[in-house]
Each structure stands twice: as structure tokens, then as C-alpha cells.
Design an enzyme around this catalytic site. Sequence first.
Site, mmCIF file in Angstrom:
data_model
loop_
_atom_site.group_PDB
_atom_site.id
_atom_site.type_symbol
_atom_site.label_atom_id
_atom_site.label_comp_id
_atom_site.label_asym_id
_atom_site.label_seq_id
_atom_site.Cartn_x
_atom_site.Cartn_y
_atom_site.Cartn_z
ATOM 1 N N GLU A 428 50.994 35.770 40.989
ATOM 2 C CA GLU A 428 51.997 36.430 41.725
ATOM 3 C C GLU A 428 51.847 38.053 41.448
ATOM 4 O O GLU A 428 52.860 38.829 41.643
ATOM 5 C CB GLU A 428 53.289 36.239 41.397
ATOM 6 C CG GLU A 428 53.841 34.846 42.329
ATOM 7 C CD GLU A 428 53.160 34.834 43.735
ATOM 8 O OE1 GLU A 428 53.105 35.830 44.286
ATOM 9 O OE2 GLU A 428 52.631 33.665 44.025
HETATM 10 C C1 LIG Z 1 47.021 29.169 37.113
HETATM 11 C C2 LIG Z 1 46.799 30.011 38.233
HETATM 12 C C3 LIG Z 1 47.318 29.806 39.441
HETATM 13 C C4 LIG Z 1 47.356 30.765 40.604
HETATM 14 N N1 LIG Z 1 47.769 30.404 41.958
HETATM 15 C C5 LIG Z 1 47.521 31.310 42.840
HETATM 16 C C6 LIG Z 1 47.943 30.916 44.140
HETATM 17 O O1 LIG Z 1 48.571 29.719 44.296
HETATM 18 N N2 LIG Z 1 47.274 31.712 45.172
HETATM 19 C C7 LIG Z 1 46.703 32.611 45.261
HETATM 20 O O2 LIG Z 1 46.427 33.565 45.885
HETATM 21 N N3 LIG Z 1 46.415 33.174 43.797
HETATM 22 C C8 LIG Z 1 46.655 32.476 42.599
HETATM 23 N N4 LIG Z 1 46.259 32.693 41.313
HETATM 24 C C9 LIG Z 1 45.491 34.223 41.411
HETATM 25 C C10 LIG Z 1 46.328 34.992 40.791
HETATM 26 O O3 LIG Z 1 47.492 35.480 41.494
HETATM 27 C C11 LIG Z 1 45.566 35.990 40.289
HETATM 28 O O4 LIG Z 1 44.654 35.676 39.301
HETATM 29 C C12 LIG Z 1 46.163 37.331 39.663
HETATM 30 O O5 LIG Z 1 46.597 38.313 40.966
HETATM 31 C C13 LIG Z 1 45.051 38.432 39.048
HETATM 32 O O6 LIG Z 1 44.052 38.676 39.594
HETATM 33 P P1 LIG Z 1 42.607 38.455 38.995
HETATM 34 O O7 LIG Z 1 42.707 37.202 38.412
HETATM 35 O O8 LIG Z 1 41.503 38.786 40.082
HETATM 36 O O9 LIG Z 1 42.676 39.617 37.914
HETATM 37 P P2 LIG Z 1 42.201 40.977 38.258
HETATM 38 O O10 LIG Z 1 42.707 41.648 39.442
HETATM 39 O O11 LIG Z 1 40.591 41.250 37.643
HETATM 40 O O12 LIG Z 1 42.993 41.914 36.985
HETATM 41 C C14 LIG Z 1 42.449 41.928 35.643
HETATM 42 C C15 LIG Z 1 43.207 43.077 34.727
HETATM 43 O O13 LIG Z 1 43.156 44.344 35.266
HETATM 44 C C16 LIG Z 1 44.495 44.730 35.644
HETATM 45 N N5 LIG Z 1 44.209 45.499 36.999
HETATM 46 C C17 LIG Z 1 43.496 45.088 38.134
HETATM 47 N N6 LIG Z 1 43.688 46.102 39.011
HETATM 48 C C18 LIG Z 1 44.535 47.151 38.542
HETATM 49 C C19 LIG Z 1 44.737 48.380 38.781
HETATM 50 N N7 LIG Z 1 44.566 48.978 40.218
HETATM 51 N N8 LIG Z 1 45.698 49.302 38.084
HETATM 52 C C20 LIG Z 1 45.875 48.767 36.925
HETATM 53 N N9 LIG Z 1 45.478 47.542 36.513
HETATM 54 C C21 LIG Z 1 44.956 46.849 37.265
HETATM 55 C C22 LIG Z 1 45.377 43.498 35.891
HETATM 56 O O14 LIG Z 1 46.794 43.895 35.862
HETATM 57 C C23 LIG Z 1 44.607 42.738 34.841
HETATM 58 O O15 LIG Z 1 45.264 42.844 33.612
HETATM 59 C C24 LIG Z 1 46.611 31.904 40.456
HETATM 60 C C25 LIG Z 1 45.974 32.243 39.140
HETATM 61 C C26 LIG Z 1 45.881 31.395 38.302
HETATM 62 C C27 LIG Z 1 45.305 31.516 36.854
#
Ligand SMILES: Cc1cc2nc3c(=O)[nH]c(=O)nc-3n(C[C@H](O)[C@H](O)[C@H](O)COP(=O)(O)OP(=O)(O)OC[C@H]3O[C@@H](n4cnc5c(N)ncnc54)[C@H](O)[C@@H]3O)c2cc1C
Length: 578
Positions: A428
Site C-alpha cells: 500500500e
Molecule cells: C504480500 C504482498 C502483497 C501485495 N499486494 C498487492 C496488491 O494487492 N496489489 C498491488 O497492486 N500491489 C500489491 N503489492 C505490491 C506492493 O504494493 C509493492 O511491493 C510496494 O508498493 C513496493 O513496490 P516494489 O516492491 O516495486 O518496491 P520498489 O518500488 O522497488 O521499492 C524498493 C525500495 O525503494 C524505495 N523507493 C522506491 N522509490 C522511491 C523514491 N522515489 N524515493 C524514495 N524511496 C523510494 C521504497 O520505499 C523501498 O524501500 C503487494 C506486495 C506484497 C509483497
Amino acid sequence: VTYVPPLRDLAFSLDHLAEAGRLKELLAGYDDDTQSAVLDAAGRFARDVLAPLNRIGDETGARYLNGTVQAAPGFAQAYRTFAEAGWNGLAAPVDFGGQGLPRALSLAVFEMLHSANMAFGLCPMLTQAAIEVLCAYGSDRQRSLYLGKLVSGAWTGTMNLTEPQAGSDLASVRLRAEPDGDGRYRLSGQKIFITWGDHDMSENIVHLVLARVAGAPEGTKGLSLFLVPKRRVNDDGSLSAANAVSAMRIEEKLGIHGSPTCTMLYDGADAELVGAPNQGLALMFTMMNAARLQVGVEGVAIAERAYQQALAFARERRQGRSVWTGEYPAPIVDHPDVRRMLALMKARIEAARGLCLATGVAADLARAGDERARLREELFTPIAKAWSTDMGVEVASLGVQMHGGMGYIEETGAAQHYRDARITPIYEGTNGIQAIDLVGRKLALADGAALSDLFADIRATIAAIDTLPGVAARLSDAVVAAETATAWLRETQRANPASPLAGATPCLTLLGDTIGGWMLAKGALAAARSRDSSSPTRAALARFYAGHVLARTPGIAAAAMAGDDDLRSLTPDVLTTA
Ligand SMILES: Cc1cc2nc3c(=O)[nH]c(=O)nc-3n(C[C@H](O)[C@H](O)[C@H](O)COP(=O)(O)OP(=O)(O)OC[C@H]3O[C@@H](n4cnc5c(N)ncnc54)[C@H](O)[C@@H]3O)c2cc1C
């Protein structure tokens, strides 16, 4: 350990910390009796039906079999009981079969569901968010075909944003939407990590999906929101053939094993637009904001469960001589350091519960047209999400710590809470992204009025708590620290936008800690005024929190104002281990 629904604490938080009384004056059908009947029945359901399935959900989990997902044993039956009892429609509009009760009360109910079984709770939680978006933006046809089924729980909802290259950065979403010439669209591509993306608990699943119509602008301005049912729906509402959307796999993960996390394949799936083209992100934010607050509540919920288990263990486990009682071997609860951990857990839970429910009340008032409440909701949402979930992980970790070695052993159950809690600061919108939202948008809301209004409210409480001078002094220092840091962040933003980004997370912690202290002070004050039997405990918790949490706020403010120079110089090359 059996889950005990914290009925008194929830009612107290709603009434005195979140000030739900304002809603009771406003909404027909919401009064003290309704509140207590709803909390009571939800507590029984959570304790008797959901809590017993928490362990099997963790151990067996959801399974991927022959292209479909089977919920963990017992979950489908529990879901039917949940839907039949009408829990799904608690806060949904009466016009669509809901009970029209406030969201704040629904959040209190959801806290108990998540405490009992967070993996299960995620499914109806996402359905609530889908209901919210369709109520706000669905066409008449969409509302009449889908809302009734979602409200009754016959169908469940999902939220499809994430793709492999598009996590925090939704501008890079690629899922394609081709118009089919008939006013509808065909969706093709993949979504990952979709919670409850497929399962066998309901007869249909309604996916709300962010995608890009062919030829739409790059970035977030070209995103549209689509509704894609797992089984297509005829105009009379009956179910038709399967749509071209399916789960390709489910993830192996650290916790919430009972909640299937699916990779979804859209293979020319039949879809309809929700709202106007290219407005998808704004619409999805309705869903995300509802879900963010709910995730904050998950943090409270899992912390409460971990706390109950830790307290029970601490009363039984005996080690060493107590410096207080002289008993040998003494229950570990009689050692000051163990008591410190328990007090920290309890105080932080109360603080975060107050924050989340206050955000819920603000959301309800905002929907009734209260502009001040709307600003409060907007300001509080990222803090409620991030601060409460960081708290949830910290408390679940303390829960493991309190158990000593037994905490690290799966049999005890403390480890599951820690594993389950760990996702909440990630999904989220990660807590880092919440902090950026706070400093980038929320501090300046209404030209800073949302924030100054908050500080004024906290100061009004400080002025009233003359029986707790230590708390008043610490809270006063915390407000000054928060005021100084937020003013500095807003000021430096103009000259160097990187500087507030470097201080965003400490800023969120600072505001969360301060609001938390305010909540506990309000609780102590209200309990003393109404001569509630919890009054001495609430006063002690407020003092403890002031000494252990609020006392750190000037230091956190310094971190928020540290700027980005050092971080800029700590390049990946410098950071690489030689
Ligand atoms: C169990 C689980 C359930 C989920 N359920 C859903 C769902 O129902 N629907 C859905 O759409 N998604 C879902 N997700 C996805 C989830 O919302 C994302 O994993 C999350 O938003 C982070 O995206 P990412 O994994 O690509 O991490 P990334 O965006 O790659 O981030 C990696 C790190 O970099 C940091 N970061 C990234 N960009 C920036 C920035 N601009 N400035 C500072 N820091 C930054 C982040 O804070 C994080 O610490 C789920 C994920 C999991 C693991």
C-alpha cells in the site's frame, strides 16, 4: 493463546481519543448501543471463527493447484459465515444493501478481524476499497451490477497496480488496454503481487486494474482504471463465461501465508472503464487511501495480538529473583525490563489505535462535508499507515523478545506475528513513500493550516492536563520539536528539494510520536474526568510514554533537519565494503 477482543479499549478509543460522539450526533442509526452491539458481535466472530484458523493459515497456507488458487483449509467456510452475517457491508451504503455505519466503527471491527487472522482480513479489506471506488466513480450500470454483490460479500474485490517494473513508481505501469470498438476494452499484460487475486471463497472476483489505453500519454497522466470480473457478468447480473484473466502462480513469502499473493495474467481480458480515461491514478487513490488507513489498522491489530500473547507468557515464565517482590523464581513480568517492554507495547498500541480511529472519524466527517476534517484525514492518512505499521513490527518484535528463545521457535506463535507484521510497512505504498507524501504534500496542505490546526488541538489538551505535569511538559516539547522541524522542512524545500526528502521518515516518526502522546494524554484526561476505572492505568501509560517516547522527539527533530549533504556524499562506491 486465545485472542481476547479488546472491546473496552476499542470503545474507549472511539469515544474519547477519536471523538466518535460527533458522528453519533450526525448519523442516524449510530449510537452507543449500536456501537457496543457491533463490537461485541464482531469480537465473538473474530475470536471464535477466525482466530482458530490463524495457525493453519500460516502452516498450510493458500495453494496453487491446476491453474487456480485454493484458500487455506477452513477459510472458505469462515468467509461464507462472515458474508452471511453481513460484516462485509457494515460501512457500505444502505442503497446497495449495506448498513451505512461509519467507517470509524468498521475500522474498529477490522482491527479485531486482522488481530484474529490478518491473512483472512485482507480479502474483505480489499473488497471494502473496491466498494468505495465504485460508490464514488462507478457508472450507474457498474453500481447496479457490481455493488450489491460486493457489499453482500458474494463477490470479492482486488486492487491491481503493481507490475515487475512498476512498484512505487506507478508512472511506469504498462498493462495495455485496447478499445474493442464497442465501448469496452481488452486488457493484456501482467500484474504481480496481487493480494487474493484468485481463490475459491466467492463465486466471482472483481479486479480493479490500472492500465494504459493504446496511445495514452506517458507517465501517470496516461493511466486509466478498469473493472475486470473473473467471470463475465450478463446485463441481468447473472454470471457468464470465465474472463481471460487468471493467476499464473502464487508467491512463497515470509508471512501472511493464508493470503494468496498472485501473479495475474491478462490475456485480452474483457474490461470496462471506471470513470474517465486517463483519470485512473486519481480514482485509484480513493481505493489506496481507504486501504492505507486499513493497513495502519493491521499494524495495530497484529501488535495487539502479539501483546496479548507476550503478556500471557510473561506471567507464566519464571526466571531469577524479582527486585520488586523478592520472589524466586519470579514470573518474568516482575522484572523491570520486561515490564518496560510490556508498557511500551501497550502504550504504543493505544496511541496508534487512537490515531487510526481518529483518521476514520475525520474521514466520516469529511464525507459529511466538514472541510477541517477533510484536511485532518489527508494529513493523518500517511502517518496512520506508516507510523502504525512501524509500530506493529516493533511491537511484534518485542513480543518475540519477551519470549526469549521460545519467541524464535515457531511452536510458540510469537514468530508468526512478527513475520505477518513485516509486510505492512511495505505494501500500500512503502512507509518511505508515505513519508514523502507527508513532507511533499501534506505539510503544506491549506498553506500549512492542516498542520497548525493539529498543533492547536494538541496544545488545547496540554492546557487541560494539569494533573499530569510531566506529560504536559514532554508533550509541549514534542509539539515545539515538530513545529520547528516541519517549518524547517517546508522552508528548505524551495532551495533544495532533496533536503526534506532526506528528513521525511524522521519527520513522519516525529509527528506520529507526538500525535501518539496526544492520544494517550487525551485518554488519561477523559478517564480521569469520567472517573473511569482505567484512569490510573491510563495516567501511568501516558507518563511512561512521555518518558520513553516523547523524550526522544527533540533528537528525532534533529534527524529530520539534518539535510542531505552527508547522504549525497555517501555514494554507492563509498558505501561498498572494501
Ligand atoms: C504480500 C504482498 C502483497 C501485495 N499486494 C498487492 C496488491 O494487492 N496489489 C498491488 O497492486 N500491489 C500489491 N503489492 C505490491 C506492493 O504494493 C509493492 O511491493 C510496494 O508498493 C513496493 O513496490 P516494489 O516492491 O516495486 O518496491 P520498489 O518500488 O522497488 O521499492 C524498493 C525500495 O525503494 C524505495 N523507493 C522506491 N522509490 C522511491 C523514491 N522515489 N524515493 C524514495 N524511496 C523510494 C521504497 O520505499 C523501498 O524501500 C503487494 C506486495 C506484497 C509483497
